[in-house]
Design an enzyme around this catalytic site. Structure first.
Site, PDB file in Angstrom:
ATOM      1  CG  HIS A 195      -0.790  -8.724   0.296  1.00 52.76           C
ATOM      2  ND1 HIS A 195      -0.366  -7.406   0.256  1.00 52.76           N
ATOM      3  CD2 HIS A 195      -2.114  -8.676  -0.042  1.00 52.76           C
ATOM      4  CE1 HIS A 195      -1.367  -6.626  -0.080  1.00 52.76           C
ATOM      5  NE2 HIS A 195      -2.436  -7.378  -0.286  1.00 52.76           N
ATOM      6  CE1 TYR A 231      -3.054  -3.023   0.343  1.00 52.69           C
ATOM      7  CE2 TYR A 231      -3.157  -2.676   2.708  1.00 52.69           C
ATOM      8  CZ  TYR A 231      -3.519  -3.399   1.587  1.00 52.69           C
ATOM      9  OH  TYR A 231      -4.344  -4.489   1.717  1.00 52.69           O
TER      10      TYR A 231
END
Length: 337
Positions: A140, A56
């Site tokens: 992830h 992010y």
């Protein structure tokens, strides 16, 4: 705010979580003052679960989240981050990130689910956040890396959990089938399920949710608005569904659900947030929040009472699946519709 524990761990999550992807400048710039104000508002509202990732904003989200939490009692909040994408120097920068974040591309992402990659990623995250530990670590998006993720990354995380370095481990993905495999075949405690148990998509009932119940594990739901189509009282053409422009048939279906919500005295966004909570294995809904106003709105929606009869009517009209489970009476009973 009510909390529920990740099964077989000491980690408890508030029912609503703060998704920190957007404060990493997802799609557009979020001024640091807005990010800090959003996090302050979330804290004041009782939110104590915060999710981030190196992906992010190429670390920006982790840096901002850590700075905002600094000075707050460490025992009072839970932070999760993710491994699998190492941030390494970008030898050929072009100026801006190419994966949806408005940040400079001095770094790039490098897939790595090896044991060494996991340990390095966690160390880097702790340095960026300034935290002394991570409470939850997810793999992830290991869609194309099952073998290394299952055989190297997850055992590495399990060792850290067993040593007390992290509190819970799992995986986060946009699909449910592989998440079910992680629950059934690995040491995962919890999975982060994106967009697969919503008012428009209940495909998780085919795999990950039965796996969670069977093995006594937990699920965190994200993407409950399906990229935006469920985020307004009245869906309109041009809204997104799963990151693409929603097809007219999907918009029509969302509008039909909205009409049933109105008939029951509630709204589509409130129902979208409430729906995942109806399944006994889902312990938290985490939403991306960019501003104090978004936090206040989501907290208010999360706190609304959505009538149980809504789910009955949606089922009767064929708008949700007939095998949806719903939990009621404070979690003391589960009914199969």
């Amino acid at each position: 705010m009510h909390q529920r524990k990740i099964q077989n761990t000491a980690v408890s999550l508030t029912g609503l979580g703060f998704g920190a992807s957007v404060i990493g400048n997802l799609y557009r710039v979020t001024p640091v003052d807005d990010a800090n104000a959003a996090l302050d508002t979330a804290w004041d509202a009782g939110i104590r679960y915060f999710d981030t990732a190196p992906h992010y904003g190429l670390g920006l989200s982790e840096c901002r989240l850590g700075a905002a939490l600094r000075g707050r009692p460490r025992a009072e909040y839970v932070v999760s981050s993710k491994v699998g994408r190492l941030l390494v120097p970008n030898e050929r920068p072009r100026g801006m990130d190419s994966e949806g974040f408005v940040v400079r591309d001095d770094l790039r992402r490098q897939w790595d689910f090896s044991r060494d990659g996991v340990l390095r990623s966690i160390e880097d995250t702790l340095e960026r956040t300034g935290l002394d530990r991570l409470d939850i670590v997810y793999l992830h998006d290991p869609d194309d890396h099952w073998r290394q993720a299952a055989e190297e990354a997850m055992p590495a995380l399990a060792d850290l959990r067993d040593q007390g370095v992290v509190g819970a481990i799992g995986a986060g993905m946009n699909q449910s089938a592989m998440l079910a495999r992680f629950l059934r075949e690995t040491a995962a405690d919890v999975v982060m399920l994106a967009g697969r148990y919503t008012l428009l998509d209940q495909s998780a009932l085919d795999d990950v949710l039965p796996a969670a119940r069977e093995h006594g594990k937990s699920v965190v739901a994200v993407g409950v608005f399906n990229s935006g189509l469920l985020s307004r009282d009245r869906p309109t053409e041009g809204m997104k569904y799963d990151y693409q422009d929603a097809r007219p048939a999907m918009v029509a279906r969302a509008r039909a659900i909205a009409e049933v919500c109105t008939a029951h005295g509630t709204t589509l966004p409130a129902a979208a947030i409430a729906f995942p909570h109806t399944h006994p294995s889902i312990i938290n809904v985490t939403l991306g929040m960019r501003t104090p106003e978004q936090v206040e709105q989501n907290v208010e929606l999360h706190g609304q009472r959505v009538p149980d009869g809504l789910w009955d009517d949606l089922r009767a009209q064929g708008l949700i699946r007939s095998d949806v489970l719903w939990e009621h009476d404070g979690g003391r009973g589960v009914r199969c519709l």
